[in-house]
Design an enzyme around this catalytic site. Structure first.
Site, PDB file in Angstrom:
ATOM      1  NE  ARG A 159      -2.390  -0.738   3.845  1.00  0.00           N
ATOM      2  CZ  ARG A 159      -3.244  -0.761   4.865  1.00  0.00           C
ATOM      3  NH1 ARG A 159      -4.545  -0.889   4.663  1.00  0.00           N
ATOM      4  NH2 ARG A 159      -2.801  -0.642   6.103  1.00  0.00           N
ATOM      5  CG  ASP A 187      -8.311   0.645  14.925  1.00  0.00           C
ATOM      6  OD1 ASP A 187      -9.429   0.846  15.422  1.00  0.00           O
ATOM      7  OD2 ASP A 187      -8.021  -0.427  14.359  1.00  0.00           O
ATOM      8  CG  ASN A 188      -9.800   0.359  10.803  1.00  0.00           C
ATOM      9  OD1 ASN A 188      -8.595   0.116  10.870  1.00  0.00           O
ATOM     10  ND2 ASN A 188     -10.715  -0.551  11.006  1.00  0.00           N
ATOM     11  CG  ASP A 247      -6.832  -0.355   7.863  1.00  0.00           C
ATOM     12  OD1 ASP A 247      -5.830  -0.225   7.128  1.00  0.00           O
ATOM     13  OD2 ASP A 247      -6.739  -0.585   9.081  1.00  0.00           O
TER      14      ASP A 247
HETATM   15  P1  AMP Z   1      -8.822  -4.204  11.598  1.00  0.00           P
HETATM   16  O1  AMP Z   1     -10.141  -4.236  12.294  1.00  0.00           O
HETATM   17  O2  AMP Z   1      -8.716  -5.148  10.435  1.00  0.00           O
HETATM   18  O3  AMP Z   1      -8.419  -2.819  11.225  1.00  0.00           O
HETATM   19  O4  AMP Z   1      -7.735  -4.764  12.621  1.00  0.00           O
HETATM   20  C1  AMP Z   1      -7.676  -4.411  13.965  1.00  0.00           C
HETATM   21  C2  AMP Z   1      -6.332  -4.789  14.538  1.00  0.00           C
HETATM   22  O5  AMP Z   1      -6.093  -6.186  14.387  1.00  0.00           O
HETATM   23  C3  AMP Z   1      -5.160  -4.079  13.907  1.00  0.00           C
HETATM   24  O6  AMP Z   1      -4.246  -3.805  14.921  1.00  0.00           O
HETATM   25  C4  AMP Z   1      -4.650  -5.111  12.928  1.00  0.00           C
HETATM   26  O7  AMP Z   1      -3.286  -4.921  12.621  1.00  0.00           O
HETATM   27  C5  AMP Z   1      -4.860  -6.417  13.705  1.00  0.00           C
HETATM   28  N1  AMP Z   1      -4.977  -7.600  12.843  1.00  0.00           N
HETATM   29  C6  AMP Z   1      -5.983  -7.914  12.008  1.00  0.00           C
HETATM   30  N2  AMP Z   1      -5.743  -9.096  11.381  1.00  0.00           N
HETATM   31  C7  AMP Z   1      -4.541  -9.539  11.814  1.00  0.00           C
HETATM   32  C8  AMP Z   1      -3.725 -10.694  11.545  1.00  0.00           C
HETATM   33  N3  AMP Z   1      -4.090 -11.643  10.699  1.00  0.00           N
HETATM   34  N4  AMP Z   1      -2.546 -10.791  12.193  1.00  0.00           N
HETATM   35  C9  AMP Z   1      -2.153  -9.843  13.050  1.00  0.00           C
HETATM   36  N5  AMP Z   1      -2.867  -8.752  13.360  1.00  0.00           N
HETATM   37  C10 AMP Z   1      -4.053  -8.584  12.754  1.00  0.00           C
HETATM   38 MG    MG Z   2      -7.216  -1.554  10.712  1.00  0.00          MG
END
Ligand code: AMP
Ligand code: MG
Length: 520
Positions: free
Chosen positions: A193, A273-274, A283
């Site tokens: 990205r 965080d997004n 994201d």
């Molecule tokens: P998201 O809701 O996808 O934005 O993710 C929320 C958090 O979970 C962020 O800190 C991401 O980096 C972490 N995360 C999501 N999927 C994974 C994964 N497969 N391995 C490690 N961290 C993850």
């Molecule tokens: Mg995220």
């Protein structure tokens, strides 16, 4: 080999964790931890973006080389790169979740280009200190969704992170797509990205939560100088500049929300965080596009009961998230009242921009509240495809005696093109054309404004899924075709009409087409 000039100001200017490597941990007094991407077993290119490559100064030959696939799958580190994962927190579904961080994103470094710096970030290149027990990997399905949608957004003229490349790793990743106890292997992939910055609201929140006021100030100063240099025109930064900064983030976020509402995009996981500090779409997870106009719709099955992140609620959630950002900046401000005023201005500014946009969707210069509200009610009462409806409406002329020639194809239920529903819509169309006449907007001017406001081609959920089905079998042709069509979303492209059809019945309830989990 590559003529990329790295200038890693983030890691040079800000403190990192003294420990390197992916050991899971909470960090403090630091913004990032250095960590190496996991080499891919057998990396193979699925697609790269010629345009993004050009903006980085990469030639076609370089993009087609083995070195490229190795560098942007995380298999080989180029000289000048400084791989690291950043630390942020966030509110997930309204609750403070503490430290989150780049769990599967690794920044490779910042490249200087004639148009400014660009951070290159791999998503799915293995564990980091912030992986919280997960594998740090990503599957082809979700990586392709991110790759396609970020490019589609860009060409719609909507601020977004972009993508340089999508590479399969040659290794399987286990995922339980429906979270129903049936994990299965899926092909792993890495997206590279690109954005000038991947800083989120959650970065500020994390520093505030750790009560590291000095570092919060240092970080805010850094972000302003690097990403909002027009605010930092003189050397000292203080409360006035922090407020201007917050105001601008509010403004950019308001504009982003207006864009999403315009095209029917539902992000799906608007956790703090997004949300990008730059006001970019960031994201791409269980996002979706409205097929039939249903303000209550969310694609995210994890959010099915509360629908916190449903289409109609996105602007209000953006404001809630901005309030969390304001709370995080408060230690630098002391007095909350100017931040509160900025939040109020967000709501007003959003409303103003939204009204102008909704008028433009109808090809009108002036917003007519009653007319607009009547249409939104009609659209949600029946099952009507939002994208097709507005494009069809642009073809209805003042002299037409049957608007339905142009509107019928937007209806999912033929019963609604008869009887009372048809009567009501016909009545509305007559009033609408009268209003256009009152506003002295002739057919041609109206159609022109509408067709640059209402895209004909969006990344319909089922189209993405069809491309995924093929890609999982190793056939990437649909990826290429879709990307080509989506490069010119406002143009008629009659030869590509098949990509501007309403959702077929088979896709109504198929996972991936209307329902998506966070599994990725
Ligand atoms: P998201 O809701 O996808 O934005 O993710 C929320 C958090 O979970 C962020 O800190 C991401 O980096 C972490 N995360 C999501 N999927 C994974 C994964 N497969 N391995 C490690 N961290 C993850
Ligand atoms: Mg995220």
């Amino acid at each position: 080999m590559f003529n990329l000039t790295f200038d890693n100001q983030f890691t040079a200017a800000l403190p990192g964790d003294p420990e390197s490597g992916p050991r899971q941990r909470q960090i403090s007094h630091a913004l990032f931890a250095r960590v190496m991407p996991k080499p891919a077993a057998q990396p193979q290119m699925v697609h790269y973006s010629q345009e993004v490559a050009e903006s980085l100064g990469l030639s076609t030959a370089q993009c087609r080389s083995d070195e490229f696939v190795q560098a942007f799958s995380g298999t080989r580190i180029l000289s000048g790169m400084d791989p690291h994962a950043t630390c942020y927190g966030g509110h997930q579904f309204g609750n403070w979740a503490g430290q989150l961080g780049d769990g599967r994103a690794i920044n490779l470094g910042e490249v200087n280009t004639p148009d400014g710096h660009l951070m290159l970030q791999l998503k799915g290149a293995g564990p980091t200190p912030f992986s919280r027990g997960a594998d740090g990997l990503a599957v082809l399905r979700s990586s392709l969704r991110e790759y396609l949608c970020s490019e589609a957004m860009h060409h719609l003229g909507i601020p977004t992170t972009r993508a340089l490349s999508l590479i399969v790793t040659g290794e399987d990743v286990m995922r339980d797509i429906l979270y129903d106890g049936h994990p299965a292997p899926e092909p792993g992939a890495v997206v590279c990205r690109v954005s000038s910055s991947f800083v989120r609201f959650g970065h500020f929140q994390m520093l505030a939560a750790r009560q590291e006021k000095d570092l919060l100030q240092r970080f805010t100063d850094f972000v302003i100088r690097r990403e909002f240099p027009h605010i930092a025109s003189d050397s000292s930064l203080g409360k006035d500049q922090y407020l201007t900064f917050f105001d601008e983030v509010c403004q950019r976020t308001a504009e982003l929300m207006v864009h999403w509402m315009r095209v029917g995009f539902v992000h799906g996981v608007m956790n703090t965080d997004n949300l990008s500090i730059l006001g970019e779409t960031i994201d791409y997870g269980p996002y979706g596009w409205l097929d039939d106009f249903d303000p209550e719709w969310t694609p995210n099955t994890t959010d099915a009961s509360n629908r916190r992140y449903r289409y109609s609620q996105q602007p209000a959630i953006a404001q809630w998230n901005l309030m969390q950002l304001a709370n995080a900046l408060l230690p630098l401000m002391e007095d909350p009242s100017p931040l509160e005023a900025a939040l109020t201005e967000f709501a007003e500014s959003y409303q103003r921009h939204w009204q102008t946009m909704m008028a433009a969707k109808l090809g009108l210069e002036h917003y007519n509240e009653l007319l607009n509200n009547r249409l939104l009610a009609l659209l949600s009462d029946c099952e009507i495809d939002m994208t097709l409806f507005y494009r069809g409406l642009s073809k209805v002329t003042i002299k037409d005696n049957d608007a339905f020639t142009h509107l019928a194809s937007a209806y999912y239920d033929p019963a609604d093109i008869r009887g009372q529903a048809k009567e009501d819509m016909s009545h509305w169309v007559r009033d609408y054309l009268d209003e256009a006449t009152r506003q002295q907007q002739d057919d041609q001017a109206r159609q022109q404004l509408m067709n640059k406001t209402n895209p004909k081609y969006v990344l319909r959920n089922y189209l993405a899924q069809l491309a995924i089905d093929d890609a999982e079998g190793g056939d990437y042709k649909k990826v290429d075709t879709l990307l080509e069509v989506l490069r010119r979303p406002y143009e008629e492209q009659p030869e590509n009409d098949e990509y501007a059809q309403k959702r077929p019945e088979w896709a109504r309830n198929r996972a991936g087409c209307s329902m998506l989990s966070c599994s990725s």
